[in-house]
Design an enzyme around this catalytic site. Structure first.
Site, PDB file in Angstrom:
ATOM      1  N   GLU A 225       0.876  -1.177   0.000  1.00  0.00           N
ATOM      2  CA  GLU A 225       0.000   0.000   0.000  1.00  0.00           C
ATOM      3  C   GLU A 225       0.910   1.222   0.000  1.00  0.00           C
ATOM      4  O   GLU A 225       1.488   1.562   1.023  1.00  0.00           O
ATOM      5  CB  GLU A 225      -0.913  -0.015   1.227  1.00  0.00           C
ATOM      6  CG  GLU A 225      -1.768  -1.277   1.358  1.00  0.00           C
ATOM      7  CD  GLU A 225      -2.750  -1.462   0.212  1.00  0.00           C
ATOM      8  OE1 GLU A 225      -2.950  -0.498  -0.582  1.00  0.00           O
ATOM      9  OE2 GLU A 225      -3.330  -2.539   0.092  1.00  0.00           O
ATOM     10  N   CYS A 259      -2.092   8.779   3.121  1.00  0.00           N
ATOM     11  CA  CYS A 259      -1.717   8.200   1.822  1.00  0.00           C
ATOM     12  C   CYS A 259      -2.757   8.438   0.744  1.00  0.00           C
ATOM     13  O   CYS A 259      -2.445   8.422  -0.443  1.00  0.00           O
ATOM     14  CB  CYS A 259      -1.435   6.702   1.970  1.00  0.00           C
ATOM     15  SG  CYS A 259      -2.835   5.741   2.575  1.00  0.00           S
TER      16      CYS A 259
END
Length: 476
Positions: A225, A259
């Protein structure tokens, strides 16, 4: 020098402890290779209770590491989704674990087939500093639901939170079930080289490449990720107040250290001035002042603050216009700013920003905005603001990203019934909810034959009978 030597010695001791810890977890897994649904629910229940009981202590530890983070942000963005994820998995675990029946072709009858969802074994999780609770607990929920043993490497940038998580999980889990590893970057590097049965990493793309390379030496499957530069597209007719407020929420949460935060915003060129005004009003409504504001999150450390200030200096030196939304920084509380007149050669347009700076990129037509996105590495998230169904469909079909929000930001990540994961430079693999269970399970195909063996018809020696059978069964 003495302190450096002591740090090196401590790191070496932590590295030396990794292999025995992995061996203990492997032995525990072999002793109980298929934990029951009740056992897994008990693990999740214990995790839920300790998170709930210690939520304020956890929020205080995170705020201490950041130098200030609003307690409400930690409760909303880390504690709440962790608890919801546990509840979601616990209610559906029996259904997920149930072997799925599959069809057996006529030529292979009599037989039955099913897929058995088996724990992988020992799962490694590498946690970043920006959401140290949710990005530890989220993968842990999926790994425990799937019946695995788990080793977690916490970030060295959040020492108070990392130590607290280690202490709390040790309170409810033995080390051969869940173990938390602390230590500096060299410990993390050694951790990524361990022969896990699966490794999940959340963090920067550059580090993700190193993790994947290390895992490849042991053929360890990885879920990465990684983030990237997630765009927000403002349409030609969406109310600017709506779009600006929702983009501002996504960009100001955790001071942009997220993120899936909007990394830049594409705005029709004739609406840029209006967007700047609407965005300024939204941010200043959220945060009427910067100085002493407990709701305004600080940058995690001086190194990250220096990086962001470097982006500002580089952009201004290359002709960008900075529009600060507050009079001045307050320590590590960096003033939120819009950036106009950006160009590709600027560092903030090349690297994920991960902070409270929002470049505004003008465009003429939707075609131009989509081309701008598609000319760049595929992001972890994409946001489109507009109510025209045809344009929404074009954005969905003509771009690639890990996930999408239409007319909002960030909130798709909190949906337990949807997979979360990147694509290309923003990562690979998925977790959350059912996809998390599947990621940490081996879907083992099982064919079951009865006592009667019809397959003897195709055993050698081959003759005319087998040719007739092939003609009848396989050739159309």
């Amino acid at each position: 020098m003495v302190a450096d030597a002591a740090c090196l010695q401590q790191s070496q001791q932590q590295i030396d402890a990794l292999q025995p810890l992995l061996a203990a977890q492997r032995a525990a897994y072999r002793a109980s290779p298929m934990p029951s649904a009740d056992q897994r629910r008990a693990w999740l229940k214990a995790l839920r209770q300790v998170i709930l009981d210690e939520k304020q202590t956890l929020a205080e530890a995170v705020s201490s590491d950041f130098g200030n983070r609003a307690r409400s942000e930690t409760l909303l963005a880390e504690i709440m989704p962790s608890l919801h994820g546990i509840d979601y998995a616990g209610k559906r675990l029996g259904k997920w674990m149930k072997p799925s029946r599959r069809r057996v072709g006529l030529a292979f009858q009599p037989a039955s087939a099913r897929v058995l969802y088996q724990p992988l074994g020992v799962v490694g999780i590498i946690v970043p500093w920006n959401y140290p609770l949710y990005l530890a607990f989220g993968p842990l929920i999926g790994a425990l639901a799937a019946g695995n043993r788990v080793m977690i490497k916490m970030s060295e940038s959040t020492p108070a939170t990392s130590q607290l998580v280690k202490d709390l999980l040790a309170r409810i889990f033995p080390d051969d079930l869940v173990a938390v590893v602390l230590g500096e970057a060299e410990v993390g590097q050694a951790f990524s080289r361990l022969p896990f049965d699966h490794l999940l990493f959340t963090g920067a793309t550059r580090i993700g490449k190193e993790v994947m390379h290390a895992a490849a030496d042991n053929l360890v499957p990885v879920t990465l990720e990684l983030g990237g530069k997630s765009p927000a597209i403002v349409s030609a007719d969406v109310p600017l107040a709506d779009a600006a407020e929702r983009i501002a929420f996504g960009k100001t949460l955790n001071a942009g250290q997220t993120c899936v935060a909007p990394d830049y915003v594409l705005v029709p060129q004739d609406r840029v001035e209006g967007f700047v005004a609407a965005y300024r009003a939204a941010v200043q409504r959220f945060y009427p002042r910067l100085e002493g504001n407990p709701d305004y999150t600080a940058i995690i450390n001086e190194r990250q603050l220096s990086r962001l200030r470097g982006y500002i200096a580089d952009a201004e030196g290359k002709g960008a216009q900075l529009i600060p939304l507050f009079p001045a920084d307050q320590g590590r509380r960096l003033a939120h700013s819009l950036v106009l007149n950006v160009a590709d050669e600027m560092k903030l347009m090349q690297e994920e920003i991960f902070g409270p700076l929002l470049p505004v990129v003008p465009y003429r037509r939707l075609d131009d905005a989509l081309a701008y996105v598609n000319d760049r590495p595929r992001p972890l998230a994409l946001y489109y603001f507009g109510y025209d169904k045809g344009e929404q469909r074009r954005v969905l079909h003509e771009t690639h990203s890990g996930g999408v929000c239409l007319n909002d930001t960030l909130l798709h990540v909190a949906q337990d019934d949807m997979p979360f994961g990147g694509i290309g430079a923003s990562g690979m693999g998925h977790y959350h909810g059912h996809e998390g269970f599947l990621t940490f399970s081996k879907a083992k195909g099982v064919l079951i034959k009865s006592r009667f063996n019809a397959a003897r018809l195709i055993y050698p020696p081959y003759g005319t009978a087998i040719q007739r059978l092939i003609q009848q069964l396989f050739i159309r």
